[in-house]
Scaffold this motif. Structure first.
Motif, PDB file in Angstrom:
ATOM      1  N   VAL A   1       0.417  -4.497 -13.342  1.00 23.84           N
ATOM      2  CA  VAL A   1      -0.036  -3.636 -11.924  1.00 23.84           C
ATOM      3  C   VAL A   1       1.063  -3.909 -10.995  1.00 23.84           C
ATOM      4  CG1 VAL A   1      -2.406  -3.384 -12.464  1.00 23.84           C
ATOM      5  CG2 VAL A   1      -1.497  -5.425 -11.155  1.00 23.84           C
ATOM      6  N   PRO A   2       1.397  -3.145 -10.162  1.00 23.48           N
ATOM      7  CA  PRO A   2       2.181  -2.995  -8.956  1.00 23.48           C
ATOM      8  C   PRO A   2       1.629  -3.824  -7.754  1.00 23.48           C
ATOM      9  CG  PRO A   2       1.522  -0.957  -9.292  1.00 23.48           C
ATOM     10  CD  PRO A   2       0.739  -1.655 -10.035  1.00 23.48           C
ATOM     11  N   TRP A   3       2.481  -3.718  -6.856  1.00 24.91           N
ATOM     12  CA  TRP A   3       2.251  -4.450  -5.465  1.00 24.91           C
ATOM     13  C   TRP A   3       1.538  -3.600  -4.207  1.00 24.91           C
ATOM     14  CZ3 TRP A   3       5.123  -1.721  -1.976  1.00 24.91           C
ATOM     15  CH2 TRP A   3       6.159  -1.435  -2.336  1.00 24.91           C
ATOM     16  N   ASN A   4       1.846  -2.111  -4.609  1.00 25.94           N
ATOM     17  CA  ASN A   4       1.406  -1.362  -3.363  1.00 25.94           C
ATOM     18  C   ASN A   4      -0.130  -1.253  -3.039  1.00 25.94           C
ATOM     19  OD1 ASN A   4       1.093   0.234  -5.602  1.00 25.94           O
ATOM     20  ND2 ASN A   4       1.549   2.085  -4.495  1.00 25.94           N
TER      21      ASN A   4
ATOM     22  N   LYS B   1      -1.340  -9.024 -15.664  1.00 27.45           N
ATOM     23  CA  LYS B   1      -0.211  -9.742 -15.157  1.00 27.45           C
ATOM     24  C   LYS B   1       0.028  -9.006 -13.766  1.00 27.45           C
ATOM     25  CE  LYS B   1       4.057  -8.472 -14.786  1.00 27.45           C
ATOM     26  NZ  LYS B   1       4.221  -8.706 -13.333  1.00 27.45           N
TER      27      LYS B   1
ATOM     28  N   GLU C   1       4.270 -10.120  -9.003  1.00 27.70           N
ATOM     29  CA  GLU C   1       5.018 -11.242  -8.660  1.00 27.70           C
ATOM     30  C   GLU C   1       5.115 -10.943  -7.081  1.00 27.70           C
ATOM     31  OE1 GLU C   1       6.583  -8.782  -9.834  1.00 27.70           O
ATOM     32  OE2 GLU C   1       8.736  -8.645  -9.641  1.00 27.70           O
TER      33      GLU C   1
ATOM     34  N   THR D   1       0.936   0.167 -14.697  1.00 28.48           N
ATOM     35  CA  THR D   1       0.928   0.893 -13.433  1.00 28.48           C
ATOM     36  C   THR D   1       2.245   0.558 -12.827  1.00 28.48           C
ATOM     37  OG1 THR D   1      -1.328   1.493 -13.269  1.00 28.48           O
ATOM     38  CG2 THR D   1       0.174   1.865 -11.188  1.00 28.48           C
ATOM     39  N   GLY D   2       3.104   1.671 -12.419  1.00 25.42           N
ATOM     40  CA  GLY D   2       4.313   0.884 -11.822  1.00 25.42           C
ATOM     41  C   GLY D   2       5.445   2.107 -11.814  1.00 25.42           C
ATOM     42  N   SER D   3       6.505   1.846 -11.877  1.00 25.34           N
ATOM     43  CA  SER D   3       7.635   2.767 -11.666  1.00 25.34           C
ATOM     44  C   SER D   3       8.030   3.233 -13.060  1.00 25.34           C
ATOM     45  CB  SER D   3       8.974   2.119 -11.198  1.00 25.34           C
ATOM     46  OG  SER D   3       9.341   1.109 -12.057  1.00 25.34           O
TER      47      SER D   3
ATOM     48  N   THR E   1      10.363   1.120 -15.289  1.00 28.35           N
ATOM     49  CA  THR E   1       9.793  -0.008 -15.827  1.00 28.35           C
ATOM     50  C   THR E   1       8.792   0.418 -17.009  1.00 28.35           C
ATOM     51  OG1 THR E   1       9.744  -1.396 -13.849  1.00 28.35           O
ATOM     52  CG2 THR E   1       8.334  -2.245 -15.734  1.00 28.35           C
TER      53      THR E   1
ATOM     54  N   GLU F   1       0.505   4.700 -15.608  1.00 21.75           N
ATOM     55  CA  GLU F   1       0.470   5.392 -14.338  1.00 21.75           C
ATOM     56  C   GLU F   1       1.812   5.121 -13.608  1.00 21.75           C
ATOM     57  OE1 GLU F   1      -2.052   7.299 -13.187  1.00 21.75           O
ATOM     58  OE2 GLU F   1      -3.369   6.790 -15.026  1.00 21.75           O
ATOM     59  N   LEU F   2       2.451   6.369 -13.448  1.00 21.69           N
ATOM     60  CA  LEU F   2       3.875   6.049 -12.924  1.00 21.69           C
ATOM     61  C   LEU F   2       4.158   6.704 -11.416  1.00 21.69           C
ATOM     62  CD1 LEU F   2       5.535   6.739 -16.269  1.00 21.69           C
ATOM     63  CD2 LEU F   2       4.925   4.528 -15.447  1.00 21.69           C
ATOM     64  N   GLY F   3       5.293   7.132 -11.004  1.00 20.41           N
ATOM     65  CA  GLY F   3       5.599   7.790  -9.748  1.00 20.41           C
ATOM     66  C   GLY F   3       5.390   9.041  -9.716  1.00 20.41           C
TER      67      GLY F   3
ATOM     68  N   CYS G   1       2.136   6.186  -4.866  1.00 26.97           N
ATOM     69  CA  CYS G   1       2.522   6.867  -5.756  1.00 26.97           C
ATOM     70  C   CYS G   1       2.114   8.312  -5.687  1.00 26.97           C
ATOM     71  CB  CYS G   1       1.816   6.490  -7.087  1.00 26.97           C
ATOM     72  SG  CYS G   1       0.170   6.480  -7.148  1.00 26.97           S
TER      73      CYS G   1
ATOM     74  N   GLU H   1      11.638   9.413  -5.665  1.00 29.98           N
ATOM     75  CA  GLU H   1      10.426   8.902  -5.056  1.00 29.98           C
ATOM     76  C   GLU H   1      11.137   7.829  -4.244  1.00 29.98           C
ATOM     77  OE1 GLU H   1       8.333   6.066  -7.428  1.00 29.98           O
ATOM     78  OE2 GLU H   1       6.212   6.981  -6.488  1.00 29.98           O
TER      79      GLU H   1
ATOM     80  N   TRP I   1      -7.589  10.272 -12.647  1.00 25.12           N
ATOM     81  CA  TRP I   1      -6.346   9.852 -11.862  1.00 25.12           C
ATOM     82  C   TRP I   1      -5.454   9.662 -12.991  1.00 25.12           C
ATOM     83  CZ3 TRP I   1      -5.321  10.030  -6.863  1.00 25.12           C
ATOM     84  CH2 TRP I   1      -4.005   9.349  -6.487  1.00 25.12           C
TER      85      TRP I   1
HETATM   86  P1  NAD Z   1       7.734  -1.806 -10.767  1.00 20.57           P
HETATM   87  O1  NAD Z   1       8.038  -0.837 -12.025  1.00 20.57           O
HETATM   88  O2  NAD Z   1       9.047  -2.636 -10.514  1.00 20.57           O
HETATM   89  O3  NAD Z   1       6.866  -3.077 -11.378  1.00 20.57           O
HETATM   90  C1  NAD Z   1       5.633  -2.599 -12.003  1.00 20.57           C
HETATM   91  C2  NAD Z   1       5.093  -3.973 -12.569  1.00 20.57           C
HETATM   92  O4  NAD Z   1       6.097  -4.187 -13.710  1.00 20.57           O
HETATM   93  C3  NAD Z   1       5.203  -5.280 -11.648  1.00 20.57           C
HETATM   94  O5  NAD Z   1       3.954  -6.217 -11.980  1.00 20.57           O
HETATM   95  C4  NAD Z   1       6.454  -6.124 -12.393  1.00 20.57           C
HETATM   96  O6  NAD Z   1       6.611  -7.440 -12.382  1.00 20.57           O
HETATM   97  C5  NAD Z   1       6.293  -5.560 -13.880  1.00 20.57           C
HETATM   98  N1  NAD Z   1       7.816  -5.597 -14.464  1.00 20.57           N
HETATM   99  C6  NAD Z   1       9.024  -5.524 -13.983  1.00 20.57           C
HETATM  100  N2  NAD Z   1       9.663  -5.611 -15.077  1.00 20.57           N
HETATM  101  C7  NAD Z   1       8.986  -5.409 -16.187  1.00 20.57           C
HETATM  102  C8  NAD Z   1       9.543  -5.246 -17.510  1.00 20.57           C
HETATM  103  N3  NAD Z   1      10.743  -5.259 -18.035  1.00 20.57           N
HETATM  104  N4  NAD Z   1       8.381  -5.023 -18.405  1.00 20.57           N
HETATM  105  C9  NAD Z   1       7.067  -5.279 -18.087  1.00 20.57           C
HETATM  106  N5  NAD Z   1       6.625  -5.478 -16.726  1.00 20.57           N
HETATM  107  C10 NAD Z   1       7.801  -5.494 -15.875  1.00 20.57           C
HETATM  108  O7  NAD Z   1       6.976  -1.117  -9.845  1.00 20.57           O
HETATM  109  P2  NAD Z   1       6.452  -1.568  -8.294  1.00 20.57           P
HETATM  110  O8  NAD Z   1       7.685  -1.534  -7.517  1.00 20.57           O
HETATM  111  O9  NAD Z   1       5.740  -2.666  -8.347  1.00 20.57           O
HETATM  112  O10 NAD Z   1       5.482  -0.361  -7.759  1.00 20.57           O
HETATM  113  C11 NAD Z   1       5.791   0.855  -7.316  1.00 20.57           C
HETATM  114  C12 NAD Z   1       5.724   2.155  -8.349  1.00 20.57           C
HETATM  115  O11 NAD Z   1       4.584   2.090  -9.013  1.00 20.57           O
HETATM  116  C13 NAD Z   1       6.095   3.286  -7.634  1.00 20.57           C
HETATM  117  O12 NAD Z   1       7.109   4.164  -8.562  1.00 20.57           O
HETATM  118  C14 NAD Z   1       4.630   3.948  -7.624  1.00 20.57           C
HETATM  119  O13 NAD Z   1       4.855   5.523  -7.659  1.00 20.57           O
HETATM  120  C15 NAD Z   1       4.131   3.458  -8.955  1.00 20.57           C
HETATM  121  N6  NAD Z   1       2.460   3.494  -8.848  1.00 20.57           N
HETATM  122  C16 NAD Z   1       1.818   4.365  -9.676  1.00 20.57           C
HETATM  123  C17 NAD Z   1       0.407   4.367  -9.449  1.00 20.57           C
HETATM  124  C18 NAD Z   1      -0.370   5.482 -10.121  1.00 20.57           C
HETATM  125  O14 NAD Z   1      -1.619   5.344 -10.207  1.00 20.57           O
HETATM  126  N7  NAD Z   1       0.238   6.569 -10.981  1.00 20.57           N
HETATM  127  C19 NAD Z   1      -0.277   3.558  -8.414  1.00 20.57           C
HETATM  128  C20 NAD Z   1       0.628   2.664  -7.932  1.00 20.57           C
HETATM  129  C21 NAD Z   1       2.036   2.628  -7.866  1.00 20.57           C
END
Ligand code: NAD
Length: 483
Positions: A153-156, A179, A182, A230-232, A235, A253-255, A287, A385, A451
């Protein structure tokens, strides 16, 4: 014991133990100062957690679903009991003003309560009979838990994004290794303490933190039968390719770069409120931020004037100041990223009608609510984004043009429409390519909503019955009627 004492630990197999990965800092973004030193999980730590989740699945997957529901209610109650501490952590580590922290916590609680209700009914709904054509065979359908699941999961919205995954997975009978980001792991560590308090069987929920090292180990662990991320997009793509040789299912769940369309007859005051909330909530670090405003030419001047005034009047400041309506950017890295986008926009000569700057002469990671007017559709600010409080606007002359411009993106997470008549709003919503559309509404997300994104915004859906079925496999059992 304070949750800060857990900062260098991980919760594995029902016990807290030392983490062995890299050291990191938890920072208060309103000051830029570290308030505790964290330690992430090493690859071996992740492997240990994955093994614990696999061992626990043998029993948890067969535990009556009504009992699993009771544990989920225990999580909901535990979160409510610890609300002041959780709200403080979200303010301190994320920089969320109190009202935003409360929404985040409320969504997490609602998610556990909702999936408890679905879990209550799960066993009773198993073995649904299928009457096959011809009458020679009968079939039964079961919805089985997938197994141990790795979650990233991400930080937002740290607590909320975790709850949206953990609650349906536990309801389905899956076990979990989460996980956390961080940057913001502390609220989820509270979730691990609640697991202890409610005597959740050891290994059912394991929580650790760490950056890429731990994330890569999560994707590599052979015990997981699914990775939910969930994240970028960057990643998410790495996770997908890391598991591709095993053809492991992934949920992503991405951007987004979501549009908000304002029609010619819209109420200007309502449009100002919804556009502002859509981009400035959580300082644009959502996101689902509606970062592209598409407005009918006939009202553009009035709307932009009112929006610029609203943006300039927004109270930006420390979450500890009750008057603050928008907090800081959550991390130094994201602050740098937003500043680079602002510098790029300046270099490109974009017309900035509000904000445009970071508050570099103050402590913390504050950015002014920013609006760029009439942004060319090939400009970075229109297409990428930013993940900060930066709105790009454009004008259109017809409904068809508005829809075409809105859909001209590789993302498809959410969309929004502001229109006087519901029928007009609904007609436009039907033509937008996105997972959730808000018509004349702020972004209220109910636990029984769907969602997730179309196109590059993701794979799968969270929340609602779709969130549960994402952690289940359908099994069909067939036999001759005589057997
Ligand atoms: P990020 O992709 O940088 O990090 C997300 C997670 O992936 C973190 O826990 C990070 O430690 C982990 N990570 C980093 N490198 C990795 C790797 N090589 N393999 C596996 N995991 C790894 O994203 P972020 O900056 O934490 O969050 C912001 C992004 O998340 C934005 O793009 C946003 O749109 C998206 N987001 C999407 C949703 C949704 O529901 N669609 C919700 C919240 C955030």
């Amino acid at each position: 014991m304070s949750i800060l004492d857990r900062a260098q630990q991980m919760f594995v197999n029902g016990k807290w133990q030392a983490s062995n990965g890299a050291e990191m800092q938890a920072v208060d973004p309103s000051t830029g100062e570290s308030f505790v030193t964290l330690r992430g999980a090493s690859a071996e730590d992740v492997q240990q957690a994955a093994e614990a989740s696999a061992a626990a699945f043998v029993t948890w997957g067969k535990t009556p679903s009504t009992l699993r529901a009771q544990y989920l209610r225990g999580f909901a109650k535990g979160l409510q009991d610890r609300a002041p501490e959780l709200i403080d952590l979200l303010m301190r580590n994320n920089g969320k003003p109190k009202f935003e922290a409360e929404i985040c916590l409320g969504d997490a609680v609602a998610s556990f309560e909702y999936y408890a209700t679905l879990a209550d009914e799960l066993d009773a709904k198993q073995d649904q009979q299928v009457h096959h054509a011809g009458g020679e065979h009968r079939g039964y359908v079961r919805h089985e838990p997938l197994g141990p699941v790795g979650m990233i999961v991400p930080w937002n919205f740290p607590l909320m994004t975790a709850a949206w995954k953990i609650a349906p997975a536990l309801a389905a009978g899956c076990t979990v290794v989460l996980k956390t980001s961080e940057i913001t792991p502390l609220t989820e560590f509270v979730l691990a303490e609640i697991a202890q308090d409610i005597d959740l069987p050891a290994g059912v929920l394991n929580i650790l933190t760490g950056g890429a090292e731990a994330g890569i180990a999560m994707s590599a662990a052979p015990q997981f039968r699914k990775i939910s991320f969930t994240g970028s997009n960057m990643t998410g793509g790495k996770v997908m390719s890391a598991v591709s040789d095993r053809c492991l299912p992934v949920a992503l769940e991405l951007g987004g770069k979501s549009p908000i369309i304002v029609t010619a007859d819209a109420d200007i005051a309502q449009a100002v409120e919804l556009v502002s909330m859509g981009i400035f909530f959580n300082a644009g670090q959502a996101c689902s931020a509606t970062s592209r405003l598409i407005v009918d030419k006939s009202i553009e001047g009035d709307l932009i004037d009112a929006l610029a005034a609203a943006a300039k009047g927004l109270n930006v400041g420390s979450p500890y100041n009750e008057a603050s309506e928008m907090g800081p950017i959550t991390s130094a890295q994201q602050f740098q990223k937003v500043k680079q986008y602002l510098a790029g926009a300046r270099d490109d000569g974009l017309d900035c009608v509000a904000g445009g700057n970071a508050r570099d002469n103050e402590p913390g990671f504050f950015v002014e609510p920013t609006i760029f007017r009439n942004v060319p559709h090939n400009n970075t600010i229109w297409r990428e984004e930013v993940f900060g409080p930066v709105l790009a606007t454009t004008t259109v002359s017809s409904e068809a043009e508005a829809i075409a411009v809105a859909n001209d993106t590789h993302y498809g997470l959410v969309g929004a429409v502001v229109s006087r008549e519901w029928d007009d709003g609904k007609r436009i919503a039907d033509q937008l390519v996105a997972g959730q559309i808000f018509v004349n509404s702020p972004q209220v997300v109910y636990p029984d909503s769907a969602w997730g994104g179309f196109k590059s915004s993701g794979i799968g859906r969270e929340l609602g019955p779709w969130g549960l079925s994402g952690y289940q496999g359908v099994k069909h059992i067939l036999s001759p009627v005589a057997a």
